[in-house]
Write an enzyme that holds these catalytic residues in place. Sequence first.
Site, PDB file in Angstrom:
ATOM      1  N   GLU A   1       2.341  -2.923   0.965  1.00  0.00           N
ATOM      2  CA  GLU A   1       1.824  -4.245   1.309  1.00  0.00           C
ATOM      3  C   GLU A   1       2.892  -5.320   1.159  1.00  0.00           C
ATOM      4  O   GLU A   1       2.978  -6.237   1.983  1.00  0.00           O
ATOM      5  CB  GLU A   1       0.608  -4.574   0.442  1.00  0.00           C
TER       6      GLU A   1
ATOM      7  N   GLU B   1       3.561  -0.393  10.619  1.00  0.00           N
ATOM      8  CA  GLU B   1       3.071   0.450   9.523  1.00  0.00           C
ATOM      9  C   GLU B   1       4.168   1.414   9.060  1.00  0.00           C
ATOM     10  O   GLU B   1       4.330   1.662   7.859  1.00  0.00           O
ATOM     11  CB  GLU B   1       1.832   1.227   9.969  1.00  0.00           C
TER      12      GLU B   1
END
Length: 319
Positions: free
Chosen positions: A135, A210
Site C-alpha cells: 500500500e 499492482e
Amino acid sequence: MGLTVLALIGGYIVVLGVAAWALDAFTGLSGTGVAFMLSLLALAMVLVQWLFSPYIINMVYRTREPLPGEEWIVAEVEQLARRSGLKPPKVVVSEMNMPNAFAYGSPIAGSYVAVTRGLLRLLPKDEVRAVLAHEVGHLKHRDVTVILALSLIPIAAFLIGRTLVWAGILGGGGGERRGNPMALVAVGAALLAAGMVFQLIVSHFNRLREYYADAHSALVTGSPRSLQRALARIHAAYEHNPHLVEEARSNEMASMLFIVAPLTSLTASPLVDVDYLVERLKEQETNPLVELFSTHPPVSKRLRFLDRLASRIGGIEHY
C-alpha cells in the site's frame, strides 16, 4: 496535484474542445457546446469527489485510529514510508471483517493507509508488513491520483457519446444549421466505443500498478515470500467465507484500491499449509477475457512475478 495529473487534465480539456469543434464543423450541430459543458461539469464533479473521497471512505468503511495493542501498525508504516522516501501517511483500521487493505488520499485530507480488522486477524505480522509495504508503494507511485486522472478520458467519451446518440435519435441539433442526425449517432457511437477501449486501457494500467506495488513491497521488506503468503491467505479466506464476499460486494467504493480483488473464486482449503497453497495457486490457469476487464492481475500471475523478483533480490534481508 503534480505535473502528471495537470497534464492529463489539460489533455482531457483539449480532447473535449477538439471534439466539440469537430462535431460543429462536420455535423453542423450548433449545440455541441452542451456536450462540452456537460463534460466539464463531469470533470468538476470527479475532482470534487476525489478531494473529499477520503472522508467518504472513512465513513463507509468505518475506519478508526489504531487501538492500544495495534500501535505496531503505525510504527511499521512509518518505517516503510521512511524507506520509501515518503512522509508517513495516516494509519487507520477499518471495522470490516473482510481481509483487505487499501491506500487513498487527496490534497485536502492527506494520505491514508487502511487495514481491515479481518486482515489483522488473518495474517501474521510479517505478512501484514508485506501488505502495508504494498500500500505504501501505491502512495509512492501516486497511483490513486494517476488512475483517477486517466479515468476522466473514458468518462468524457461516454458522456459526450451518449449525449450525441440521443441528440441524433431525437432529430439532431437546433438553430439555423440543423445537423445530420445519422452523423450525430455515428460520432456518438464511435465515442462510446472509444470510451470502452479507454476503460480497458485504464484497467490494464491499474493491473500494471499492482505489479509495481508488489515489487515495492518485496524490495522494501526484502521478503517476496511474505507477500506471496499474504495473497494466498486472503484469497483462500474469500473462497471459503461467502459472507466476506457479500460484505465486499456491499462496499465497492474502494474495491479498485484493495490489495486483492475480493470477488475472485479460487479452489483452496483454509486448512492447507500456506506454502503448499502458494505453490498450488501459482499453477492456476487464468482466463484472458476475465483478466481483460479486471482491475487486479490474477493471483497466480502475481505469485509467479514475485518468484522472478525473488531470484533477483535473494540477498536482501528482512529489516
